[in-house]
Design a protein around this motif. Structure first.
Motif, PDB file in Angstrom:
ATOM      1  N   LEU A  31       8.153  -0.549 -22.957  1.00  0.00           N
ATOM      2  CA  LEU A  31       8.772  -1.438 -21.949  1.00  0.00           C
ATOM      3  C   LEU A  31       8.228  -1.106 -20.567  1.00  0.00           C
ATOM      4  O   LEU A  31       7.896  -1.992 -19.777  1.00  0.00           O
ATOM      5  CB  LEU A  31      10.277  -1.180 -21.904  1.00  0.00           C
ATOM      6  N   LYS A  32       8.157   0.184 -20.285  1.00  0.00           N
ATOM      7  CA  LYS A  32       7.626   0.625 -18.992  1.00  0.00           C
ATOM      8  C   LYS A  32       6.141   0.277 -18.885  1.00  0.00           C
ATOM      9  O   LYS A  32       5.645  -0.054 -17.814  1.00  0.00           O
ATOM     10  CB  LYS A  32       7.863   2.137 -18.811  1.00  0.00           C
ATOM     11  N   GLY A  33       5.435   0.350 -20.011  1.00  0.00           N
ATOM     12  CA  GLY A  33       4.025  -0.037 -20.034  1.00  0.00           C
ATOM     13  C   GLY A  33       3.853  -1.507 -19.660  1.00  0.00           C
ATOM     14  O   GLY A  33       2.943  -1.869 -18.913  1.00  0.00           O
ATOM     15  N   LEU A  34       4.746  -2.347 -20.156  1.00  0.00           N
ATOM     16  CA  LEU A  34       4.625  -3.788 -19.882  1.00  0.00           C
ATOM     17  C   LEU A  34       4.724  -4.084 -18.384  1.00  0.00           C
ATOM     18  O   LEU A  34       4.106  -5.026 -17.895  1.00  0.00           O
ATOM     19  CB  LEU A  34       5.700  -4.575 -20.648  1.00  0.00           C
ATOM     20  N   GLU A  35       5.486  -3.282 -17.652  1.00  0.00           N
ATOM     21  CA  GLU A  35       5.648  -3.540 -16.210  1.00  0.00           C
ATOM     22  C   GLU A  35       4.311  -3.521 -15.474  1.00  0.00           C
ATOM     23  O   GLU A  35       4.112  -4.247 -14.510  1.00  0.00           O
ATOM     24  CB  GLU A  35       6.594  -2.495 -15.585  1.00  0.00           C
ATOM     25  N   THR A  36       3.406  -2.657 -15.919  1.00  0.00           N
ATOM     26  CA  THR A  36       2.124  -2.522 -15.217  1.00  0.00           C
ATOM     27  C   THR A  36       0.952  -3.156 -15.971  1.00  0.00           C
ATOM     28  O   THR A  36      -0.195  -3.052 -15.524  1.00  0.00           O
ATOM     29  CB  THR A  36       1.800  -1.023 -14.975  1.00  0.00           C
ATOM     30  N   LEU A  37       1.243  -3.812 -17.086  1.00  0.00           N
ATOM     31  CA  LEU A  37       0.162  -4.375 -17.914  1.00  0.00           C
ATOM     32  C   LEU A  37      -0.781  -5.315 -17.139  1.00  0.00           C
ATOM     33  O   LEU A  37      -2.004  -5.173 -17.237  1.00  0.00           O
ATOM     34  CB  LEU A  37       0.765  -5.073 -19.137  1.00  0.00           C
ATOM     35  N   ARG A  60      -3.141  -3.327 -14.896  1.00  0.00           N
ATOM     36  CA  ARG A  60      -4.112  -2.515 -15.625  1.00  0.00           C
ATOM     37  C   ARG A  60      -5.179  -3.371 -16.298  1.00  0.00           C
ATOM     38  O   ARG A  60      -6.376  -3.077 -16.220  1.00  0.00           O
ATOM     39  CB  ARG A  60      -3.392  -1.635 -16.668  1.00  0.00           C
ATOM     40  N   VAL A  61      -4.739  -4.450 -16.956  1.00  0.00           N
ATOM     41  CA  VAL A  61      -5.714  -5.284 -17.672  1.00  0.00           C
ATOM     42  C   VAL A  61      -6.677  -5.948 -16.679  1.00  0.00           C
ATOM     43  O   VAL A  61      -7.885  -6.049 -16.944  1.00  0.00           O
ATOM     44  CB  VAL A  61      -4.999  -6.310 -18.582  1.00  0.00           C
ATOM     45  N   ALA A  62      -6.175  -6.361 -15.518  1.00  0.00           N
ATOM     46  CA  ALA A  62      -7.050  -6.988 -14.516  1.00  0.00           C
ATOM     47  C   ALA A  62      -8.116  -5.988 -14.063  1.00  0.00           C
ATOM     48  O   ALA A  62      -9.312  -6.305 -13.999  1.00  0.00           O
ATOM     49  CB  ALA A  62      -6.227  -7.479 -13.325  1.00  0.00           C
ATOM     50  N   ARG A  63      -7.704  -4.772 -13.785  1.00  0.00           N
ATOM     51  CA  ARG A  63      -8.634  -3.751 -13.311  1.00  0.00           C
ATOM     52  C   ARG A  63      -9.649  -3.368 -14.396  1.00  0.00           C
ATOM     53  O   ARG A  63     -10.853  -3.252 -14.157  1.00  0.00           O
ATOM     54  CB  ARG A  63      -7.812  -2.541 -12.856  1.00  0.00           C
ATOM     55  N   ALA A 123      -5.656   4.336 -20.067  1.00  0.00           N
ATOM     56  CA  ALA A 123      -5.993   4.519 -18.654  1.00  0.00           C
ATOM     57  C   ALA A 123      -7.302   5.298 -18.507  1.00  0.00           C
ATOM     58  O   ALA A 123      -7.983   5.200 -17.487  1.00  0.00           O
ATOM     59  CB  ALA A 123      -4.861   5.256 -17.943  1.00  0.00           C
ATOM     60  N   LYS A 124      -7.620   6.092 -19.522  1.00  0.00           N
ATOM     61  CA  LYS A 124      -8.859   6.870 -19.507  1.00  0.00           C
ATOM     62  C   LYS A 124      -9.956   6.063 -20.207  1.00  0.00           C
ATOM     63  O   LYS A 124      -9.710   5.493 -21.269  1.00  0.00           O
ATOM     64  CB  LYS A 124      -8.647   8.197 -20.239  1.00  0.00           C
ATOM     65  N   SER A 125     -11.152   6.040 -19.651  1.00  0.00           N
ATOM     66  CA  SER A 125     -12.268   5.346 -20.306  1.00  0.00           C
ATOM     67  C   SER A 125     -12.690   6.134 -21.536  1.00  0.00           C
ATOM     68  O   SER A 125     -12.815   7.365 -21.481  1.00  0.00           O
ATOM     69  CB  SER A 125     -13.447   5.213 -19.333  1.00  0.00           C
ATOM     70  N   LEU A 126     -12.921   5.406 -22.639  1.00  0.00           N
ATOM     71  CA  LEU A 126     -13.180   6.057 -23.928  1.00  0.00           C
ATOM     72  C   LEU A 126     -14.392   5.441 -24.591  1.00  0.00           C
ATOM     73  O   LEU A 126     -14.562   4.218 -24.602  1.00  0.00           O
ATOM     74  CB  LEU A 126     -11.961   5.888 -24.844  1.00  0.00           C
ATOM     75  N   ILE A 127     -15.219   6.306 -25.185  1.00  0.00           N
ATOM     76  CA  ILE A 127     -16.413   5.804 -25.872  1.00  0.00           C
ATOM     77  C   ILE A 127     -16.399   6.276 -27.321  1.00  0.00           C
ATOM     78  O   ILE A 127     -15.942   7.386 -27.625  1.00  0.00           O
ATOM     79  CB  ILE A 127     -17.703   6.256 -25.136  1.00  0.00           C
ATOM     80  N   THR A 128     -16.845   5.404 -28.220  1.00  0.00           N
ATOM     81  CA  THR A 128     -16.901   5.801 -29.623  1.00  0.00           C
ATOM     82  C   THR A 128     -18.174   5.258 -30.278  1.00  0.00           C
ATOM     83  O   THR A 128     -18.727   4.243 -29.841  1.00  0.00           O
ATOM     84  CB  THR A 128     -15.633   5.357 -30.387  1.00  0.00           C
ATOM     85  N   HIS A 129     -18.620   5.968 -31.301  1.00  0.00           N
ATOM     86  CA  HIS A 129     -19.802   5.588 -32.063  1.00  0.00           C
ATOM     87  C   HIS A 129     -19.284   5.034 -33.394  1.00  0.00           C
ATOM     88  O   HIS A 129     -19.004   5.802 -34.335  1.00  0.00           O
ATOM     89  CB  HIS A 129     -20.683   6.836 -32.289  1.00  0.00           C
ATOM     90  N   LEU A 161     -12.794   0.441 -21.213  1.00  0.00           N
ATOM     91  CA  LEU A 161     -12.706   0.814 -19.807  1.00  0.00           C
ATOM     92  C   LEU A 161     -11.292   1.200 -19.407  1.00  0.00           C
ATOM     93  O   LEU A 161     -10.328   0.532 -19.768  1.00  0.00           O
ATOM     94  CB  LEU A 161     -13.198  -0.335 -18.912  1.00  0.00           C
ATOM     95  N   GLY A 162     -11.212   2.290 -18.651  1.00  0.00           N
ATOM     96  CA  GLY A 162      -9.924   2.779 -18.162  1.00  0.00           C
ATOM     97  C   GLY A 162      -9.698   2.366 -16.715  1.00  0.00           C
ATOM     98  O   GLY A 162     -10.224   1.353 -16.252  1.00  0.00           O
TER      99      GLY A 162
END
Ligand SMILES: *Cc1c(COP(=O)(O)O)cnc(C)c1O
Length: 390
Positions: free
Chosen positions: A247-253, A256-259, A335-341, A369-370
């Motif tokens: 719920l708290k995540g939704l407040e800033t969604l 975050r998604v725009a950025r 929030a952290k940028s993550l890379i995977t193979h 992207l984070g």
């Protein structure tokens, strides 16, 4: 309410204390004022809460907020994204039925359609999701559900939800869309005819890598008729604590998604211009094979970029190992940028031919992207590219 407002205020249930932040109802069950009240609640004459496997006030707030965001009549939260996918799928089929699914799926989703459903007498046909003729050709009179993800993982292929929904409905089947990669802000599958939309809330909805969760959205009638009892009796319920985090995540969604989308678009352009990179895929770049469809169907290109290193696995590993800010992880939407193979992690289980069919090469990397500063991210990628020639 516009989405940003609904995501801050929507669905709030305030107790008699008037708490401003949503309350965390960490309780298994509920006490009734009388035996008559308990009877009424079990009969469905009184809508109150009974048991947190069925529903819980904090979970209900999360579900209601998701409904407002998605423009859906009803939602049910689950303990993980896979619980949502599995329940959504099981809710539409019984032994003897048939499912058509795009082949390019999140690994565990592929397990559900390819291995789990057939065990219970539900046959599955896998198709190339971009080829509408294949969806049509796969239909049988027993076909009850279509399943797809768009954009796909990890190749970021974009499928035409409207065209596929039309084929499903003509066949009398329901279309289930896993909308994780697009996020609920950038793609609205119901507007294109989807019947059920599922999310792993673990990804952008939490957005800070803390807890697992999932959600299924659909019409009230579909939830009541096909999902309500399945979920109540089998129990993939979301923990109230995790519902509160989400719920708290939704407040800033939206922020975050725009950025993240802005960073993804810029980094896709940056990567495409590098000599060590043979191609960069991003749904809103003009060289993406389905760019026109993506721009019709999505409000932004999303928060992920997929790219291919010249020099295969060795170059991909060298590059990823040299990164300092961007972490190596198979997660996404954080929030952290993550890379995977993908070839050696998320899609390792597949035979090399199956990977080739999905376009997953040994040099392919997927970047989520984070929220870091874009200049720092580009500097980190430059650092990785320099390591290739070292
Ligand atoms: C992560 C993910 C899932 C599974 O979600 P969990 O919360 O990890 O169970 C399903 N589909 C897609 C597209 C995902 O990215």
């Amino acid at each position: 309410m516009k989405p940003a407002t609904a995501l801050v205020h929507g669905g709030s249930l305030r107790s008699s204390f008037g708490e401003l932040s949503e309350a965390l109802y960490l309780t298994q069950s509920f006490a009734y004022p009388s035996a008559e009240a308990a009877e009424a609640r079990f009969k469905g004459e009184d809508p109150g809460f009974i048991y947190s496997r069925f529903s819980n006030p904090t979970v209900a707030m999360f579900e209601q907020r998701m409904c407002l965001l998605e423009g859906a009549q009803a939602a049910r939260a689950t303990a993980s994204g896979m619980a949502a996918v599995t329940a959504a799928m099981l809710s539409q089929v019984r032994a003897g039925d048939h499912v058509v699914s795009a082949r390019a799926l999140f690994g565990s989703c592929l397990y559900v359609v390819e291995e789990l459903l057939p065990r219970f007498g539900v046959e599955t046909t896998l198709v190339d999701g971009a080829d509408i003729a294949q969806w049509k050709k796969a239909v049988r009179k027993e076909t009850k559900a279509f399943f797809l993800e768009t954009p796909t993982n990890p190749g970021l292929e974009v499928y035409d939800i409207k065209a596929i929904a039309d084929v499903a409905h003509e066949a009398g089947a329901k279309l289930i869309v896993d909308n994780v990669f697009a996020t609920p802000l950038l793609q609205k599958p119901f507007e294109f005819g989807a019947d059920l939309v599922v999310y792993s809330a673990t990804k952008h909805i939490d957005g800070q890598g803390r807890c697992l969760g999932g959600v299924i959205l659909a019409s009230q009638a579909l939830i009541d008729e096909t999902l309500h009892n399945l979920l109540r009796q089998t129990g993939p319920a979301l923990s109230p604590f995790n519902a509160w985090v989400l719920l708290k995540g939704l407040e800033t969604l939206p922020l975050r998604v725009a950025r993240q989308t802005e960073s993804a678009a810029r980094i896709a352009d940056f990567l495409a211009a590098q000599k060590g990179v043979s191609r960069a895929l991003y749904p809103f770049r003009d060289d993406h094979p389905q760019a026109a469809l993506a721009k019709r169907q999505m409000l932004g290109g999303g928060t992920l970029v997929c790219f291919e290193m010249r020099g295969g696995k060795e170059a991909a590993f060298k590059f990823a190992n040299a990164l300092e800010i961007i972490k190596i992880s198979n997660n996404l939407g954080d929030a952290k940028s993550l890379i995977t193979h993908p070839a050696t992690t998320t899609h390792q289980r597949l035979a090399p031919e199956a990977r080739a069919k999905l376009g997953i090469s040994d040099g392919m990397l997927r970047l989520s992207l984070g929220l870091e500063d874009i200049d720092d991210l580009i500097e980190d990628l430059e650092f990785g590219l320099r390591a290739l020639s070292a």
